[in-house]
Design an enzyme around this catalytic site. Structure first.
Site, PDB file in Angstrom:
ATOM      1  N   ASP A 138      31.571  25.338  14.772  1.00 30.84           N
ATOM      2  CA  ASP A 138      32.268  26.419  15.459  1.00 30.84           C
ATOM      3  C   ASP A 138      31.405  27.668  15.347  1.00 30.84           C
ATOM      4  O   ASP A 138      31.213  28.204  14.251  1.00 30.84           O
ATOM      5  CB  ASP A 138      33.633  26.644  14.806  1.00 30.84           C
ATOM      6  N   SER A 140      27.948  36.986  31.914  1.00 31.98           N
ATOM      7  CA  SER A 140      28.790  36.663  33.059  1.00 31.98           C
ATOM      8  C   SER A 140      28.763  37.819  34.036  1.00 31.98           C
ATOM      9  O   SER A 140      28.512  38.971  33.658  1.00 31.98           O
ATOM     10  CB  SER A 140      30.235  36.408  32.599  1.00 31.98           C
ATOM     11  N   TYR A 179      37.635  39.486  27.441  1.00 27.99           N
ATOM     12  CA  TYR A 179      36.558  38.602  27.896  1.00 27.99           C
ATOM     13  C   TYR A 179      35.456  39.414  28.559  1.00 27.99           C
ATOM     14  O   TYR A 179      34.266  39.233  28.273  1.00 27.99           O
ATOM     15  CB  TYR A 179      37.125  37.574  28.868  1.00 27.99           C
ATOM     16  N   ASN A 180      35.837  40.332  29.457  1.00 23.56           N
ATOM     17  CA  ASN A 180      34.847  41.171  30.130  1.00 23.56           C
ATOM     18  C   ASN A 180      34.027  41.973  29.126  1.00 23.56           C
ATOM     19  O   ASN A 180      32.797  42.092  29.257  1.00 23.56           O
ATOM     20  CB  ASN A 180      35.550  42.132  31.093  1.00 23.56           C
ATOM     21  N   ALA A 181      34.699  42.521  28.119  1.00 24.19           N
ATOM     22  CA  ALA A 181      34.010  43.307  27.101  1.00 24.19           C
ATOM     23  C   ALA A 181      33.033  42.452  26.305  1.00 24.19           C
ATOM     24  O   ALA A 181      31.910  42.887  25.998  1.00 24.19           O
ATOM     25  CB  ALA A 181      35.029  43.956  26.161  1.00 24.19           C
ATOM     26  N   SER A 182      33.429  41.219  25.987  1.00 18.15           N
ATOM     27  CA  SER A 182      32.540  40.344  25.211  1.00 18.15           C
ATOM     28  C   SER A 182      31.290  39.982  26.000  1.00 18.15           C
ATOM     29  O   SER A 182      30.188  39.917  25.437  1.00 18.15           O
ATOM     30  CB  SER A 182      33.293  39.069  24.794  1.00 18.15           C
ATOM     31  N   LYS A 183      31.438  39.766  27.303  1.00 16.16           N
ATOM     32  CA  LYS A 183      30.286  39.411  28.122  1.00 16.16           C
ATOM     33  C   LYS A 183      29.371  40.616  28.367  1.00 16.16           C
ATOM     34  O   LYS A 183      28.148  40.475  28.467  1.00 16.16           O
ATOM     35  CB  LYS A 183      30.745  38.803  29.449  1.00 16.16           C
TER      36      LYS A 183
END
EC number: 1.1.1.146
Length: 349
Positions: free
Chosen positions: A105, A184, A197-201
């Site tokens: 993981d 992404s 999700y957007n922030a992580s990408k």
């Protein structure tokens, strides 16, 4: 100091515009010539050692097959052990001379170090690191009651890439290797309900752009910014606002809607070609690059478009969005979505 900044505020836009008009034509001609040479002298992958995270499905699975078809030796890792072994067996049949799997993981730092250590112990070297593992969460930010339950998104998408890269860097320097960073188009095309999700990408994008500067020519970095690609994510699998892993194709239709979904195999081929040609960025499908230009020059248009397609009025169900209404038109899914993501069947954990 303020006087200098006031002067630059007035003059920088003009000189930037003028400079770009002069600089861009020869620069892009140079890039064109460079692309021809990089295509002709593309890297041969036979015998190279490639470590792929998140290799049990989607783009990661297809990357394993693409690298295998070119004779690369593979270290594949994911959380789903049984599914990972199935992918490894197919990769061997396709043409990889040696496939090694690690059940791990990437959100756990110790697992990331173990992945790299076991790869080096097995193969003795590392040529390509593909940071592909990722998860998504779909929920309006205001509806998330416990923010702490969302940590998994950043831990997997961002920190998983950071941990693995840090462990692999000494070996990649030795081999003058390559890193594939899976960001992404969501890094700039920020759809609602996917803020984390957007922030992580976006974090992945900026981290590896910084690494590109720090590493110079020792390790080449290709940043991948795909649009909508067939995967378990586009099949409707995601974490809810409560942190539960669910499959909801209605919500998938809300979030993707009228955007056509490209094949994972085609995306994987474009990525591997780009890496072998030392491309800095790979966007697949390539037309998604145009959305970045709209974001830079007309951000208000992007925001308005996202609200129009993804959002509904107050007090209205999110399933009444324009995206969902388009997808409910008979025959639209068969045109825009590959068959693999039209059914709710998802391979078991």
């Amino acid at each position: 100091m303020e006087l200098i900044n006031d002067f630059l505020n007035l003059t920088a836009p003009f000189f930037t515009f003028f400079g770009l008009c002069v600089f861009l034509p020869p620069f892009y001609f140079f890039k064109f010539v460079q692309s021809i040479f990089s295509t002709i002298f593309s890297e041969t992958l036979y015998g190279k050692v490639v470590l792929i995270t998140g290799a049990s499905s989607g783009i990661g699975e297809q990357l394993a097959y693409e690298y295998a078809s070119r004779g690369a030796r593979l270290a594949l890792t994911a959380r789903r052990k049984n599914r990972l072994e199935e992918v490894a067996e197919i990769a061997r049949e396709i043409g990889s001379p040696n496939v090694f799997t690690v059940h791990a993981d990437v959100s756990k730092p110790d697992d990331c170090r173990r992945i790299v250590d076991e790869t080096i112990s097995h193969f003795g070297r590392l040529d390509h690191l593909v940071n592909n593992a990722g998860i998504t969460q779909i929920a309006m930010f205001e509806n998330i009651e416990e923010i702490a339950k969302t940590k998994a998104v950043m831990d997997t998408n961002f920190w998983g890439s950071v941990y693995t890269t840090r462990a692999a860097l000494p070996y990649l320097r030795q081999s003058n290797g390559k890193i594939v960073a899976m960001s992404s188009s969501a890094a700039w095309l920020t759809a609602p309900r996917m803020s984390l999700y957007n922030a992580s990408k976006a974090a992945v994008l900026n981290f590896f752009e910084t690494m590109r500067i720090e590493l110079g020519g020792d390790v080449h970095i290709t940043i991948v910014t795909p649009g909508y690609i067939e995967s378990e994510l586009t099949q409707g699998k995601h974490f809810s606002g409560e942190g539960e892993l669910i499959v909801n194709q209605d919500m998938r239709d809300v979030q993707i809607g009228a955007f056509p979904v490209a094949s994972a195999s085609g995306c994987a081929k474009a990525i591997v070609n780009g890496v072998c040609r030392k491309q800095r960025y790979v966007t697949e499908p390539s037309w998604f690059k145009m959305t970045y230009l709209w974001k830079v020059f007309c951000p208000e248009v992007i925001e308005w478009g996202c609200r129009l397609m993804f959002m509904t009025g107050h007090g209205t169900s999110e399933y009444d969005s324009l995206n969902k209404k388009i997808m409910d038109i008979p025959g639209v899914r068969s045109v825009l979505y590959p068959e693999s993501i039209r059914t709710p069947e998802i391979k078991s954990e």
